[in-house]
Design a protein around this motif. Structure first.
Motif, short mmCIF file in Angstrom:
data_model
loop_
_atom_site.label_atom_id
_atom_site.label_comp_id
_atom_site.label_asym_id
_atom_site.label_seq_id
_atom_site.Cartn_x
_atom_site.Cartn_y
_atom_site.Cartn_z
N GLY A 128 0.82 -1.21 0.00
CA GLY A 128 0.00 0.00 0.00
C GLY A 128 0.85 1.26 0.00
O GLY A 128 2.08 1.20 0.05
N THR A 129 0.21 2.40 -0.04
CA THR A 129 0.92 3.68 -0.18
C THR A 129 1.14 4.39 1.14
O THR A 129 1.75 5.47 1.16
N TYR A 130 0.70 3.81 2.26
CA TYR A 130 0.74 4.55 3.53
C TYR A 130 2.15 4.98 3.91
O TYR A 130 2.39 6.15 4.22
N GLN A 131 3.11 4.04 3.89
CA GLN A 131 4.46 4.38 4.34
C GLN A 131 5.13 5.40 3.41
O GLN A 131 5.79 6.32 3.87
N SER A 151 3.58 7.64 1.57
CA SER A 151 2.91 8.93 1.80
C SER A 151 3.36 9.56 3.10
O SER A 151 3.56 10.78 3.18
N LEU A 152 3.55 8.74 4.14
CA LEU A 152 4.02 9.24 5.43
C LEU A 152 5.42 9.83 5.28
O LEU A 152 5.71 10.93 5.80
N ASP A 184 6.38 2.10 -5.84
CA ASP A 184 5.05 1.47 -5.74
C ASP A 184 4.75 0.63 -6.98
O ASP A 184 4.32 -0.52 -6.88
N SER A 229 -5.38 9.49 -7.55
CA SER A 229 -5.18 9.98 -6.18
C SER A 229 -4.73 11.43 -6.17
O SER A 229 -4.22 11.97 -7.16
#
Length: 301
Positions: free
Chosen positions: A187-190, A192-193, A222, A247
């Motif tokens: 996923g993109t969470y890390q 993006s963080l 990604d 996004s």
């Protein structure tokens, strides 16, 4: 057992055992317990050359807060030097901070001849423990991607003098098989963080183009991780690409005007996103993955 043996034979070695909680927490515990003036980091798979500490001590004449060295790469075939530092010297950070941070953000896409070394890792460097502790600089414990970069740059902006040295003192062990087969998209969470922290802490020092280059690097990571993931069908991967391309971060960075610094690959990627050509972007990444597989097989055998 091995560590205990060294502790018993060498009083300077201190062994601290904690529950496995991740590299950032372990490093923070190390910083908190460090009693020396300077701190160096060494990853478990890597090693330093003989006389590294002696040479480092000679470079630290009391005027530098930060010292950085060249490094070598050891893979399953050979040992070779990474890109040679060209900008050897001692710099007053306040006069150089914008360029050094711009360089760090753009390190993957850097096109200029000037090369300052690797500002993306904590190894191959000496940090002044008093600067770390005075400014409460620690690893972000919930950040699993880009944590080294955030730490190094957070430290750099608090330094007065940085010394960049030509010696190859650190050896990074490159596990090609592990790097290729452990890449699984989560996923993109890390990512993006990492991007949000980087922009929040260093945005005032770097150009918009450098921030966009960092975003592009994360986006590429990604895409290639999605392609490498084995528990997704082609159709599922395509749907993820379709969702990503819509996004907010993609619309923000990819639809802006390209800069003169942007290369053909970056312009191509941005065009596919800007005009929502999901199939074209997907095919490009699929082809890149196939090429990477061929190169990996060639290098491995």
């Amino acid at each position: 057992e091995i560590c205990n043996r060294y502790v018993e034979s060498e009083k300077k070695i201190k062994l601290i055992s904690i529950v496995n909680s991740g590299v950032s927490i372990a490093r923070n515990v190390g910083i908190d317990n460090a009693s020396g003036q300077y701190i160096m980091f060494l990853d478990a798979d890597d090693f330093i050359e003989k006389n590294t500490l002696f040479i480092a001590d000679k470079k630290l004449d009391g005027n530098q807060d930060f010292v950085l060295f060249n490094y070598s790469i050891l893979n399953n075939k050979s040992k070779f030097n990474d890109r040679n530092i060209t900008e050897v010297g001692t710099y007053v950070v306040k006069d150089k901070v914008d360029e050094l941070l711009d360089f760090a953000f753009r390190q993957r896409y850097w096109k200029k001849d000037r090369w300052y070394g690797n500002f993306r890792t904590v190894w191959g460097k000496c940090f002044d423990s008093s600067v770390l502790k005075k400014n409460s600089i620690r690893f972000v414990e919930n950040l699993k991607f880009g944590e080294d970069t955030v730490f190094v740059l957070s430290y750099l902006i608090k330094c007065k003098v940085v010394r960049i040295c030509p010696e190859y003192l650190y050896v990074y062990r490159q596990n090609q098989q592990s790097a290729m087969h452990s890449r699984v998209w989560k996923g993109t969470y890390q990512g993006s963080l990492f991007l949000n922290i980087a922009e929040d802490r260093f945005g005032k020092f770097v150009s918009y183009g450098a921030l966009r280059d960092l975003w592009m690097e994360l986006a590429e990571y990604d895409w290639m991780s999605i392609m490498a993931t084995k528990d997704m069908t082609i159709s599922e991967k395509y749907q993820v690409f379709n969702k990503l391309i819509k996004s907010n971060s993609y619309r923000r960075f990819a639809t802006a005007e390209t800069t003169p610094y942007s290369d053909i690959r970056q312009k191509l990627y941005c065009s596919t996103i800007k005009y929502k050509m999901v199939f074209v972007l997907f095919c490009i990444c699929w082809l890149r993955r196939k090429i990477d597989d061929r190169i990996y097989e060639r290098d491995l055998y």
